[in-house]
Scaffold this motif. Structure first.
Motif, PDB file in Angstrom:
ATOM      1  N   ALA A   1       0.835  -1.209   0.000  1.00  0.00           N
ATOM      2  CA  ALA A   1       0.000   0.000   0.000  1.00  0.00           C
ATOM      3  C   ALA A   1       0.869   1.258   0.000  1.00  0.00           C
ATOM      4  O   ALA A   1       0.548   2.245  -0.682  1.00  0.00           O
ATOM      5  CB  ALA A   1      -0.930  -0.005   1.209  1.00  0.00           C
ATOM      6  N   ARG A   2       1.965   1.219   0.756  1.00  0.00           N
ATOM      7  CA  ARG A   2       2.846   2.396   0.792  1.00  0.00           C
ATOM      8  C   ARG A   2       3.474   2.680  -0.563  1.00  0.00           C
ATOM      9  O   ARG A   2       3.705   3.839  -0.925  1.00  0.00           O
ATOM     10  CB  ARG A   2       3.940   2.212   1.853  1.00  0.00           C
ATOM     11  N   ARG A   3       3.748   1.629  -1.320  1.00  0.00           N
ATOM     12  CA  ARG A   3       4.337   1.814  -2.648  1.00  0.00           C
ATOM     13  C   ARG A   3       3.468   2.684  -3.552  1.00  0.00           C
ATOM     14  O   ARG A   3       3.965   3.340  -4.464  1.00  0.00           O
ATOM     15  CB  ARG A   3       4.527   0.455  -3.333  1.00  0.00           C
ATOM     16  N   LYS A   4       2.182   2.687  -3.291  1.00  0.00           N
ATOM     17  CA  LYS A   4       1.243   3.414  -4.147  1.00  0.00           C
ATOM     18  C   LYS A   4       1.086   4.881  -3.750  1.00  0.00           C
ATOM     19  O   LYS A   4       0.396   5.641  -4.432  1.00  0.00           O
ATOM     20  CB  LYS A   4      -0.127   2.724  -4.112  1.00  0.00           C
ATOM     21  N   LEU A   5       1.717   5.290  -2.654  1.00  0.00           N
ATOM     22  CA  LEU A   5       1.576   6.664  -2.185  1.00  0.00           C
ATOM     23  C   LEU A   5       2.274   7.635  -3.131  1.00  0.00           C
ATOM     24  O   LEU A   5       3.453   7.466  -3.451  1.00  0.00           O
ATOM     25  CB  LEU A   5       2.157   6.810  -0.775  1.00  0.00           C
ATOM     26  N   THR A   6       1.567   8.635  -3.558  1.00  0.00           N
ATOM     27  CA  THR A   6       2.142   9.664  -4.425  1.00  0.00           C
ATOM     28  C   THR A   6       3.174  10.477  -3.654  1.00  0.00           C
ATOM     29  O   THR A   6       2.903  10.960  -2.560  1.00  0.00           O
ATOM     30  CB  THR A   6       1.045  10.610  -4.951  1.00  0.00           C
ATOM     31  N   GLY A   7       4.364  10.593  -4.240  1.00  0.00           N
ATOM     32  CA  GLY A   7       5.412  11.405  -3.619  1.00  0.00           C
ATOM     33  C   GLY A   7       6.426  10.622  -2.815  1.00  0.00           C
ATOM     34  O   GLY A   7       7.444  11.180  -2.394  1.00  0.00           O
ATOM     35  N   LEU A   8       6.190   9.318  -2.585  1.00  0.00           N
ATOM     36  CA  LEU A   8       7.112   8.525  -1.774  1.00  0.00           C
ATOM     37  C   LEU A   8       8.209   7.930  -2.646  1.00  0.00           C
ATOM     38  O   LEU A   8       7.932   7.229  -3.622  1.00  0.00           O
ATOM     39  CB  LEU A   8       6.372   7.416  -1.034  1.00  0.00           C
ATOM     40  N   ASP A   9       9.449   8.209  -2.291  1.00  0.00           N
ATOM     41  CA  ASP A   9      10.604   7.641  -2.971  1.00  0.00           C
ATOM     42  C   ASP A   9      10.575   6.124  -2.803  1.00  0.00           C
ATOM     43  O   ASP A   9      10.442   5.603  -1.690  1.00  0.00           O
ATOM     44  CB  ASP A   9      11.879   8.233  -2.340  1.00  0.00           C
ATOM     45  N   GLU A  10      10.744   5.411  -3.898  1.00  0.00           N
ATOM     46  CA  GLU A  10      10.686   3.949  -3.882  1.00  0.00           C
ATOM     47  C   GLU A  10      11.644   3.355  -2.853  1.00  0.00           C
ATOM     48  O   GLU A  10      11.320   2.365  -2.179  1.00  0.00           O
ATOM     49  CB  GLU A  10      11.027   3.423  -5.289  1.00  0.00           C
ATOM     50  N   LYS A  11      12.801   3.961  -2.696  1.00  0.00           N
ATOM     51  CA  LYS A  11      13.810   3.418  -1.779  1.00  0.00           C
ATOM     52  C   LYS A  11      13.549   3.779  -0.324  1.00  0.00           C
ATOM     53  O   LYS A  11      14.304   3.388   0.557  1.00  0.00           O
ATOM     54  CB  LYS A  11      15.202   3.873  -2.210  1.00  0.00           C
ATOM     55  N   ARG A  12      12.474   4.531  -0.074  1.00  0.00           N
ATOM     56  CA  ARG A  12      12.114   4.884   1.302  1.00  0.00           C
ATOM     57  C   ARG A  12      10.813   4.208   1.739  1.00  0.00           C
ATOM     58  O   ARG A  12      10.239   4.581   2.755  1.00  0.00           O
ATOM     59  CB  ARG A  12      11.988   6.399   1.456  1.00  0.00           C
ATOM     60  N   VAL A  13      10.372   3.221   0.993  1.00  0.00           N
ATOM     61  CA  VAL A  13       9.101   2.564   1.301  1.00  0.00           C
ATOM     62  C   VAL A  13       9.113   1.981   2.704  1.00  0.00           C
ATOM     63  O   VAL A  13       8.092   2.027   3.412  1.00  0.00           O
ATOM     64  CB  VAL A  13       8.795   1.470   0.251  1.00  0.00           C
ATOM     65  N   ASP A  14      10.228   1.421   3.133  1.00  0.00           N
ATOM     66  CA  ASP A  14      10.331   0.866   4.490  1.00  0.00           C
ATOM     67  C   ASP A  14      10.801   1.915   5.494  1.00  0.00           C
ATOM     68  O   ASP A  14      10.282   2.007   6.611  1.00  0.00           O
ATOM     69  CB  ASP A  14      11.285  -0.334   4.503  1.00  0.00           C
ATOM     70  N   LEU A  15      11.787   2.712   5.100  1.00  0.00           N
ATOM     71  CA  LEU A  15      12.372   3.695   6.027  1.00  0.00           C
ATOM     72  C   LEU A  15      11.378   4.770   6.441  1.00  0.00           C
ATOM     73  O   LEU A  15      11.548   5.404   7.490  1.00  0.00           O
ATOM     74  CB  LEU A  15      13.586   4.355   5.369  1.00  0.00           C
ATOM     75  N   ILE A  16      10.319   4.965   5.633  1.00  0.00           N
ATOM     76  CA  ILE A  16       9.366   6.027   5.964  1.00  0.00           C
ATOM     77  C   ILE A  16       8.599   5.694   7.240  1.00  0.00           C
ATOM     78  O   ILE A  16       8.118   6.607   7.941  1.00  0.00           O
ATOM     79  CB  ILE A  16       8.384   6.265   4.782  1.00  0.00           C
ATOM     80  N   VAL A  17       8.501   4.418   7.600  1.00  0.00           N
ATOM     81  CA  VAL A  17       7.737   4.035   8.797  1.00  0.00           C
ATOM     82  C   VAL A  17       8.389   4.578  10.075  1.00  0.00           C
ATOM     83  O   VAL A  17       7.737   5.309  10.848  1.00  0.00           O
ATOM     84  CB  VAL A  17       7.533   2.508   8.875  1.00  0.00           C
ATOM     85  N   PRO A  18       9.664   4.275  10.351  1.00  0.00           N
ATOM     86  CA  PRO A  18      10.267   4.894  11.544  1.00  0.00           C
ATOM     87  C   PRO A  18      10.340   6.414  11.420  1.00  0.00           C
ATOM     88  O   PRO A  18      10.292   7.119  12.442  1.00  0.00           O
ATOM     89  CB  PRO A  18      11.655   4.264  11.617  1.00  0.00           C
ATOM     90  N   GLY A  19      10.445   6.924  10.200  1.00  0.00           N
ATOM     91  CA  GLY A  19      10.453   8.375  10.013  1.00  0.00           C
ATOM     92  C   GLY A  19       9.145   9.008  10.441  1.00  0.00           C
ATOM     93  O   GLY A  19       9.126  10.050  11.116  1.00  0.00           O
ATOM     94  N   LEU A  20       8.028   8.394  10.078  1.00  0.00           N
ATOM     95  CA  LEU A  20       6.714   8.896  10.481  1.00  0.00           C
ATOM     96  C   LEU A  20       6.544   8.851  11.993  1.00  0.00           C
ATOM     97  O   LEU A  20       6.042   9.791  12.607  1.00  0.00           O
ATOM     98  CB  LEU A  20       5.614   8.067   9.812  1.00  0.00           C
ATOM     99  N   ILE A  21       6.967   7.749  12.578  1.00  0.00           N
ATOM    100  CA  ILE A  21       6.838   7.604  14.031  1.00  0.00           C
ATOM    101  C   ILE A  21       7.689   8.650  14.747  1.00  0.00           C
ATOM    102  O   ILE A  21       7.249   9.273  15.724  1.00  0.00           O
ATOM    103  CB  ILE A  21       7.225   6.182  14.468  1.00  0.00           C
ATOM    104  N   LEU A  22       8.890   8.880  14.247  1.00  0.00           N
ATOM    105  CA  LEU A  22       9.768   9.872  14.867  1.00  0.00           C
ATOM    106  C   LEU A  22       9.164  11.277  14.783  1.00  0.00           C
ATOM    107  O   LEU A  22       9.130  12.005  15.785  1.00  0.00           O
ATOM    108  CB  LEU A  22      11.140   9.859  14.201  1.00  0.00           C
ATOM    109  N   ILE A  23       8.687  11.681  13.617  1.00  0.00           N
ATOM    110  CA  ILE A  23       8.125  13.032  13.490  1.00  0.00           C
ATOM    111  C   ILE A  23       6.873  13.176  14.346  1.00  0.00           C
ATOM    112  O   ILE A  23       6.631  14.238  14.926  1.00  0.00           O
ATOM    113  CB  ILE A  23       7.856  13.375  12.006  1.00  0.00           C
TER     114      ILE A  23
END
Length: 517
Positions: free
Chosen positions: A262-284
């Motif tokens: 599902a995250r892969r389909k998000l507009t604007g998300l770098d393909e190589k950050r599909v997994d890393l965006i999760v801890p990033g979201l939690i941190l922010i």
């Protein structure tokens, strides 16, 4: 101090990605970006727990650096002006010297490993080069793969410089095993983040911090995704844009429960950050809560840009590591890139400010708009770089698509619109870029463009004839007297055809008189 052009390439060897930015600096143009490149090497892959850089990742890193050096050479950057700094993953690896030696042997590049505090200092320099800091302190944070830097700073100084080992790659390797992330792992990570940033948050509360400035790919990706959800027509530029706490919370709730597919389909998300965006979201999310922030603003400059301004300052023998006025420097850089007619533009700006000041009782605009008028006047003719015909429209396009540093998007919109209406048809709601402004900003554009049209008329001869302006507000008219060096026939003729719009805006006829020095 040397005034020759100086080309510099700065390479940031981060945990997730290697970046290089190439710039040219001169006294006239300031710092102008020539090129930039990124390669997601993931040099820290697996090294968080093993404390060793993977051999394959090291070889990929060397290959990327070899390509970076070829590009820098093609851009005529002297080898002595290629600087490279390594951060969290490399500085913490037991075999870091093996990698540094490998890079030196195969590329000739000397890589300096910097401390966490040095990294925070360079990030501070970089952010100051892109975002206008205020009298009131802000939180600056940069989310890397291995570490996160926290800086509390105002426009005068940094009050706090810290680096914490809570980067997104490190946290993913240490805490996250489920997809989508389980509530248990999410809570564990939230608690860890909160404990690590406790001291910084305490300092921020003491200083009354309410705004953060984020300078990382993680934050940029989140800002881009939030923008895509509310404004599909938004431009690519992110600098000094951002998101409020409510906007982030709405986005966070909708995304955090998604799985990888599902995250892969998000507009604007770098393909190589599909997994890393999760801890990033939690941190922010934790940063918003623990620092009690209202908004996060994006800076597109960070470590490598800070490296550049610091290096150039040292090469030029200057005090400090960043320009004192990034907004003005950015405007002048753009003007030079467009081969502006400097004497004419500066004279129009000077006359515009005189008119703004003397007409203040009539227009009532706040001082903030005076600065925007000056920049619009300095840039009003840069569209000639494309074509003389309709150059006012070209000026607007260039201004609104040049990523001027230090400005909020609405400020750039105002500058662009004012420059657009320095000649030909006055503002009209039939024009989309004008009509989309909110009413108070349209009113400002009306006044400022009216002033700019008169100032431009008074400089019609391109000879800097008018030396000063005085104004009398009479009951039924406004009288403007222009003190000139020579007989101002051409200027009076020109301004007679340019003053109609300002007369309409101010609600009074304008009479232009002239006297000689």
């Amino acid at each position: 101090m040397s005034t020759e052009k100086l080309r510099v390439a700065a390479i940031d060897l981060g945990t997730n990605s290697f970046h290089m930015v190439i710039v040219e600096e001169s006294e006239a143009k300031g710092i102008v970006e020539i090129d930039r490149v990124k390669d997601m090497i993931c040099i820290g892959r697996g090294s968080i727990s093993t404390k060793k850089l993977d051999k394959g990742a090291m070889e990929a890193g060397v290959a990327a650096l070899r390509n970076f050096l070829v590009l820098a050479t093609q851009h005529e950057v002297p080898v002595r002006n290629i600087i490279a700094f390594a951060t969290s993953a490399i500085r913490e690896a037991d075999n870091r010297q093996e990698f540094i030696d490998m890079v030196r042997r195969e590329t000739g590049l000397e890589v300096k490993i910097i401390s966490g505090k040095e990294e925070a200092q360079f990030i501070y320099y970089g952010v100051r080069n892109a975002v206008t800091l205020r009298d009131k302190p802000d939180l600056l944070f940069d989310i890397g793969g291995g570490s996160v830097e926290f800086i509390i700073a105002d426009k005068g100084k940094a009050h706090l410089l810290e680096s914490r080992k809570i980067g997104v790659a490190r946290m993913m390797e240490r805490f996250l095993t489920t997809d989508p992330v389980s509530e248990h792992e999410r809570k564990l990570l939230e608690q860890f983040f909160a404990s690590e940033i406790f001291d910084s948050a305490e300092k921020a509360r003491e200083l009354g911090v309410t705004r953060a400035i984020a300078s990382s790919g993680t934050a940029e990706n989140i800002a881009r995704m939030i923008r895509a959800g509310k404004d599909a027509e938004g431009g690519d530029a992110l600098n000094q844009t951002g998101f409020t706490r409510q906007e982030f919370e709405n986005f966070y709730k909708s995304v955090i429960s998604m799985d990888r597919a599902a995250r892969r389909k998000l507009t604007g998300l770098d393909e190589k950050r599909v997994d890393l965006i999760v801890p990033g979201l939690i941190l922010i999310n934790v940063i918003f809560r623990e620092f009690n922030l209202r908004e996060v603003v994006i800076s597109d400059s960070a470590l490598r840009e800070g490296m550049v301004v610091h290096y150039i300052a040292s090469m030029r023998g200057r005090k400090g590591s960043c320009p004192l006025d990034i907004r003005r420097q950015s405007v002048i850089e753009l003007a030079h890139r467009c081969n502006w007619h400097e004497p004419h533009s500066r004279q129009v700006a000077r006359l515009s400010l005189m008119l703004f000041d003397q007409l203040k009782p009539l227009h009532g605009l706040k001082p903030h708009y005076r600065e925007l008028l000056e920049y619009a006047a300095l840039l009003h003719n840069i569209g000639v770089f494309i074509s003389i015909s309709a150059h006012h429209k070209h000026s607007q396009y260039i201004i609104m698509n040049s990523d001027l540093r230090g400005f909020a998007p609405t400020e750039i919109d105002i500058i662009g619109n004012v420059a657009r209406y320095h000649r030909k048809q006055p503002p009209t709601e039939k024009h989309p870029l004008y009509s989309q402004l909110k009413p108070s900003h349209r009113r400002a554009v009306d006044v400022l463009s009216g002033i700019l049209r008169v100032a431009n008329g008074l400089e019609r001869g391109h000879r800097q004839n008018v030396q000063s302006i005085t104004m009398r507000d009479e009951p039924k008219r406004i009288v403007i007297n222009a003190l000139a060096r020579y007989e101002p026939d051409i200027e009076l003729w020109a301004v007679s055809g340019h003053k109609e719009w300002l007369e309409e805006v101010l609600g009074k006829p304008i009479v232009i008189e002239a006297s000689l020095q």
